[in-house]
Structure formats: C-alpha cells, structure tokens
Design a protein around this motif. Structure first.
Motif, PDB file in Angstrom:
ATOM      1  N   TYR A 185      12.791  10.754  -6.484  1.00  0.00           N
ATOM      2  CA  TYR A 185      13.314  12.121  -6.461  1.00  0.00           C
ATOM      3  C   TYR A 185      14.816  12.173  -6.161  1.00  0.00           C
ATOM      4  N   PRO A 186      15.331  11.318  -5.265  1.00  0.00           N
ATOM      5  CA  PRO A 186      16.782  11.388  -4.997  1.00  0.00           C
ATOM      6  C   PRO A 186      17.637  11.188  -6.246  1.00  0.00           C
ATOM      7  N   LEU A 187      17.146  10.408  -7.201  1.00  0.00           N
ATOM      8  CA  LEU A 187      17.908  10.190  -8.433  1.00  0.00           C
ATOM      9  C   LEU A 187      18.033  11.458  -9.254  1.00  0.00           C
ATOM     10  N   GLU A 188      17.107  12.399  -9.039  1.00  0.00           N
ATOM     11  CA  GLU A 188      17.128  13.635  -9.817  1.00  0.00           C
ATOM     12  C   GLU A 188      18.054  14.685  -9.206  1.00  0.00           C
ATOM     13  N   VAL A 189      18.223  14.661  -7.875  1.00  0.00           N
ATOM     14  CA  VAL A 189      18.983  15.734  -7.236  1.00  0.00           C
ATOM     15  C   VAL A 189      20.340  15.294  -6.694  1.00  0.00           C
ATOM     16  N   LEU A 190      20.488  14.009  -6.390  1.00  0.00           N
ATOM     17  CA  LEU A 190      21.754  13.548  -5.819  1.00  0.00           C
ATOM     18  C   LEU A 190      22.724  13.120  -6.912  1.00  0.00           C
ATOM     19  N   PRO A 191      24.022  13.220  -6.653  1.00  0.00           N
ATOM     20  CA  PRO A 191      25.023  12.874  -7.679  1.00  0.00           C
ATOM     21  C   PRO A 191      24.971  11.402  -8.053  1.00  0.00           C
ATOM     22  N   ASP A 192      25.028  11.109  -9.351  1.00  0.00           N
ATOM     23  CA  ASP A 192      25.047   9.722  -9.823  1.00  0.00           C
ATOM     24  C   ASP A 192      26.216   9.466 -10.771  1.00  0.00           C
ATOM     25  N   SER A 193      27.088  10.466 -10.922  1.00  0.00           N
ATOM     26  CA  SER A 193      28.243  10.310 -11.793  1.00  0.00           C
ATOM     27  C   SER A 193      29.355   9.587 -11.040  1.00  0.00           C
ATOM     28  N   GLU A 194      30.229   8.916 -11.778  1.00  0.00           N
ATOM     29  CA  GLU A 194      31.362   8.239 -11.149  1.00  0.00           C
ATOM     30  C   GLU A 194      32.562   9.165 -10.991  1.00  0.00           C
ATOM     31  N   SER A 195      32.446  10.386 -11.468  1.00  0.00           N
ATOM     32  CA  SER A 195      33.541  11.355 -11.327  1.00  0.00           C
ATOM     33  C   SER A 195      33.118  12.457 -10.363  1.00  0.00           C
ATOM     34  N   TRP A 196      34.105  13.074  -9.722  1.00  0.00           N
ATOM     35  CA  TRP A 196      33.844  14.113  -8.737  1.00  0.00           C
ATOM     36  C   TRP A 196      33.639  15.467  -9.401  1.00  0.00           C
ATOM     37  N   SER A 197      32.737  16.265  -8.801  1.00  0.00           N
ATOM     38  CA  SER A 197      32.534  17.637  -9.255  1.00  0.00           C
ATOM     39  C   SER A 197      31.964  18.457  -8.099  1.00  0.00           C
ATOM     40  N   SER A 198      31.915  19.763  -8.284  1.00  0.00           N
ATOM     41  CA  SER A 198      31.363  20.634  -7.244  1.00  0.00           C
ATOM     42  C   SER A 198      29.874  20.384  -7.038  1.00  0.00           C
ATOM     43  N   ASP A 199      29.226  19.762  -8.038  1.00  0.00           N
ATOM     44  CA  ASP A 199      27.792  19.468  -7.911  1.00  0.00           C
ATOM     45  C   ASP A 199      27.518  18.490  -6.771  1.00  0.00           C
ATOM     46  N   ASP A 200      28.506  17.642  -6.445  1.00  0.00           N
ATOM     47  CA  ASP A 200      28.320  16.678  -5.358  1.00  0.00           C
ATOM     48  C   ASP A 200      28.021  17.407  -4.054  1.00  0.00           C
TER      49      ASP A 200
END
Length: 202
Positions: free
Chosen positions: A30-45
């Motif tokens: 589940y953490p892979l679905e909700v936590l940020p996995d991108s290498e770039s920053w965004s407000s989603d983090d």
C-alpha cells in the motif's frame, strides 16, 4: 487490575497494533500507492505525507484517549480534565506530525540525491537527533515541569544513591525531577549514550 498493569497492557497492545498494521500494509504494498515515488519534487509529496500521518493519528486516537484520559481518571478521579487532555493531545499531534513530516522530507531529499545510502544516512541522522533532544521534546509535549523537591533531604539521598551505584562501576549521570498531573508518570533515562540524564518523577 492495577493502574500500572492496565497501562502496560495498553502499551503492549498499541505497539502490537502498529507492528501488525505496518506489516499488513507493507505486504499489501500500500505505501507504494500513496507515498511519493517520483525523483522530482511536487506538492503531492507533502500531501501524501500529511495524509499518512493523519491516518496514523486517527488510528491511535482511541488508545491516546484511553491512556491519556480514561485510565488515569478511572483509578484517580478528576486527575486530568477533558480540556487538559485535548490540549495535550493536540500539542502532541502537532509536534509528532512536524517531526514525522520533517524526517520524511529529509529522507526523500537524501534518497533522491544519493539513493538508498542517502536515505539510510538521513534515517540514522534523524534518529540520533531525536534521541539527543528527547528531554526538551518530552517536557514540551507532556507538559512536564521542573520540580524543586519539598523534602530538604532529597539532594543528600540522591547523592548517596549515586555514590552507591558508582561503586558498581556506573558513572553517575545528571538527575532531574519532573512533575506531571498523571501520577503514573515514571520518568526514565534520556539522551545520547554517555550524555544521559536520569529523569525522576517528583
């Protein structure tokens, strides 16, 4: 059942709940679905981290209510008022949430910059920092107050106790006495190894 045993069982249940819930969520990925996995920053983090902490606070709220309000007042009526509990709970959630999100952002930063090794360094560094500042955080969150002992002999008793343990090869540590409305407060040993402070309940 005694108050001490009730608090012990509550603590064991709380730790067990967190371990079982964490294991389940990790196995379900589940953490892979909700936590940020991108290498770039965004407000989603920040949004994702705040959501995770909000869910954690909601899950633990019944245990906080039981241990911080209901149990103390069952054994010692009118020990803690509902307003006092609510103020302490919000203060605790605010501090813990701030530390949780700060640590998570640091781990993200180091992980994105240096990979897994960077994330490990961030986790270790933040953990060491938290151990080092345990006492001021506990005093603020728990509304623990410094207490000058009413017993004039207390200093002599503490010095005698320290001299006894020093004969056992244990280096005496600084001692502080703190006061809390919950008489179940037991104190403890806080601080980095070699720099510990012994906290005693007033």
């Amino acid at each position: 059942m005694t108050y001490a045993r009730a608090r012990l069982l509550l603590g064991m249940f709380g730790v067990g709940l967190i371990v079982v819930l964490s294991a389940f969520l990790l196995l379900a990925r589940y953490p892979l679905e909700v936590l940020p996995d991108s290498e770039s920053w965004s407000s989603d983090d920040l949004t994702a981290l705040a959501l995770v902490f909000g869910c954690l606070a909601a899950v633990l709220f019944p245990l906080d209510l039981l241990g911080g309000y209901l149990l103390p007042n069952r054994w010692r009526p009118n020990t803690i008022s509902l307003n006092m509990f609510a103020a302490g709970w919000f203060r605790g959630v605010l501090v813990q949430g701030t530390l949780f999100i700060a640590a998570s952002l640091l781990i993200l930063l180091m992980g994105r910059w240096l990979g897994t090794a960077g994330a490990v360094v961030a986790i270790a560094g933040f953990a060491i920092l938290l151990v080092g500042v345990q006492l001021p955080i506990a005093k603020f969150v728990g509304a623990l107050r410094n207490h000058a002992a009413d017993d004039g002999d207390i200093d002599a008793k503490l010095e005698r106790a320290q001299s006894i343990v020093s004969t056992w090869g244990w280096k005496p540590r600084p001692i502080t006495t703190l006061q809390h409305r919950d008489t179940g407060f037991t104190g403890g040993i806080v601080g980095l190894p070699g720099m510990e402070t012994v906290v005693l309940p007033a």
